[in-house]
Design a protein around this motif. Sequence first.
Motif, PDB file in Angstrom:
ATOM      1  N   GLY A 198       9.103   0.718 -14.736  1.00 17.45           N
ATOM      2  CA  GLY A 198       7.557   0.891 -14.548  1.00 17.45           C
ATOM      3  C   GLY A 198       6.911   0.970 -13.382  1.00 17.45           C
ATOM      4  N   LEU A 199       7.048   0.109 -12.810  1.00 16.73           N
ATOM      5  CA  LEU A 199       6.847   0.190 -11.385  1.00 16.73           C
ATOM      6  C   LEU A 199       6.283   1.410 -10.436  1.00 16.73           C
ATOM      7  CD1 LEU A 199       8.315  -3.524  -9.889  1.00 16.73           C
ATOM      8  CD2 LEU A 199       5.671  -3.128 -11.374  1.00 16.73           C
ATOM      9  N   LEU A 200       5.628   1.498  -9.436  1.00 17.84           N
ATOM     10  CA  LEU A 200       5.493   2.353  -8.637  1.00 17.84           C
ATOM     11  C   LEU A 200       6.332   1.976  -7.703  1.00 17.84           C
ATOM     12  CD1 LEU A 200       1.345   3.196  -8.866  1.00 17.84           C
ATOM     13  CD2 LEU A 200       3.265   4.391  -9.766  1.00 17.84           C
ATOM     14  N   ALA A 246       0.494  -0.988  -0.309  1.00 15.30           N
ATOM     15  CA  ALA A 246      -0.163  -0.161   0.210  1.00 15.30           C
ATOM     16  C   ALA A 246       0.810   1.239   0.075  1.00 15.30           C
ATOM     17  CB  ALA A 246      -0.947  -0.263   0.664  1.00 15.30           C
ATOM     18  N   VAL A 247       1.789   1.022   0.751  1.00 15.25           N
ATOM     19  CA  VAL A 247       2.804   2.239   0.841  1.00 15.25           C
ATOM     20  C   VAL A 247       2.944   2.584  -0.871  1.00 15.25           C
ATOM     21  CG1 VAL A 247       5.215   3.066   1.660  1.00 15.25           C
ATOM     22  CG2 VAL A 247       3.157   2.353   3.173  1.00 15.25           C
ATOM     23  N   GLN A 248       4.201   1.745  -1.146  1.00 13.82           N
ATOM     24  CA  GLN A 248       4.078   1.678  -2.154  1.00 13.82           C
ATOM     25  C   GLN A 248       3.272   2.071  -3.841  1.00 13.82           C
ATOM     26  OE1 GLN A 248       7.080   1.485  -3.022  1.00 13.82           O
ATOM     27  NE2 GLN A 248       8.084   0.833  -0.595  1.00 13.82           N
ATOM     28  N   THR A 249       1.972   1.797  -2.970  1.00 14.95           N
ATOM     29  CA  THR A 249       1.083   2.087  -4.644  1.00 14.95           C
ATOM     30  C   THR A 249       0.607   3.791  -4.378  1.00 14.95           C
ATOM     31  OG1 THR A 249      -0.240   1.350  -3.508  1.00 14.95           O
ATOM     32  CG2 THR A 249       0.923  -0.854  -4.923  1.00 14.95           C
ATOM     33  N   ARG A 260       4.302  10.332   4.804  1.00 15.18           N
ATOM     34  CA  ARG A 260       4.175   9.491   4.078  1.00 15.18           C
ATOM     35  C   ARG A 260       5.260   9.173   2.585  1.00 15.18           C
ATOM     36  NH1 ARG A 260      -0.812  10.040   0.318  1.00 15.18           N
ATOM     37  NH2 ARG A 260      -0.469   8.138   0.049  1.00 15.18           N
ATOM     38  N   GLY A 261       5.483   9.836   2.213  1.00 16.66           N
ATOM     39  CA  GLY A 261       6.091  10.001   1.113  1.00 16.66           C
ATOM     40  C   GLY A 261       5.734  10.400  -0.545  1.00 16.66           C
ATOM     41  N   LYS A 262       6.803  10.094  -1.670  1.00 16.11           N
ATOM     42  CA  LYS A 262       5.913  10.577  -2.370  1.00 16.11           C
ATOM     43  C   LYS A 262       5.825   9.085  -3.316  1.00 16.11           C
ATOM     44  CE  LYS A 262       6.213  13.307  -6.584  1.00 16.11           C
ATOM     45  NZ  LYS A 262       7.135  14.403  -7.098  1.00 16.11           N
ATOM     46  N   VAL A 263       4.620   8.352  -4.092  1.00 15.31           N
ATOM     47  CA  VAL A 263       4.815   7.767  -4.824  1.00 15.31           C
ATOM     48  C   VAL A 263       4.935   8.322  -6.397  1.00 15.31           C
ATOM     49  CG1 VAL A 263       3.483   5.675  -6.048  1.00 15.31           C
ATOM     50  CG2 VAL A 263       3.142   6.216  -3.729  1.00 15.31           C
ATOM     51  N   VAL A 264       5.933   7.286  -7.278  1.00 16.57           N
ATOM     52  CA  VAL A 264       6.600   7.646  -8.317  1.00 16.57           C
ATOM     53  C   VAL A 264       6.511   6.521  -9.464  1.00 16.57           C
ATOM     54  CG1 VAL A 264       7.897   9.932  -8.023  1.00 16.57           C
ATOM     55  CG2 VAL A 264       9.147   8.226  -7.587  1.00 16.57           C
TER      56      VAL A 264
END
Length: 252
Positions: free
Chosen positions: A78-80, A52-55, A68-72
């Motif tokens: 190509g993965l989040l 969940a944190v990665q996406t 939370r950080g930032k999702v890129v």
Amino acid sequence: MNGIVLYRGPSVIDGQQIICIATGLEDGGSNSKTGPMVQIYILRDGINPMKAVQTGDDISICGTCPHRGKVVRDHKTGLLTNVGRSCYVTLMRGPRVVWDAYSRGKYPEVPLAKARKLLARKVVRVGAYGDPGAVPVKVWKTALSQVADLTGYTHMWREIPELADFCMASCDTEVDRVLAKALGFRTYRVRGKADPKLPGEGHCPASAEMGKAVQCASCMLCGGNRTKANADITIAIHGAGKNNFKRSLEVA
């Protein structure tokens, strides 16, 4: 029965399905900083907290918390992925362990009346992971009505002033603190290690900078307005993501 699901339903934040699990009902848990307290985790239902944190799906339980950080999207795979996370919670420990146990059916879902009875006269940490604001306030008012004592923290103090009754406003800047206090909150401000405490603030006695003088279970100053204390609390950034602290605030 060492743990229960006391809420499963839509998140107040975005309507996605979340679960609220209380653990340590029998043994008080094993958290070395807090001491023996019932630990309440707020998680996405059906999504491993580490994923969940990665996406970015953790927004359902953490809202717009700057830690939370930032999702890129990784330009190679190509993965989040998450960058800049400064949250002190180590996901591999409590959150993942609790989610795995829930996935195995270890924690029964109980009516709120029974949850209130099971939590009665216990010392409770509201939000060992996840923001209490993600759970409807009426759930907390029932489930926590007979506890002996509690601690709680929320970044949703702007949106849900009612949380001031039992949560500290999680603040990351001096401006945050001023605004939160204007809404009736006591505050818990995370600051850089070199930053001083402000007038009206006291250092967290359970922090490393104070030599871990006491455990939370013996201090209990962080119960929002439920705690009859005048001072606000401050703590130096800590945990696995501490080096991302300044960056996380810039991103937010």
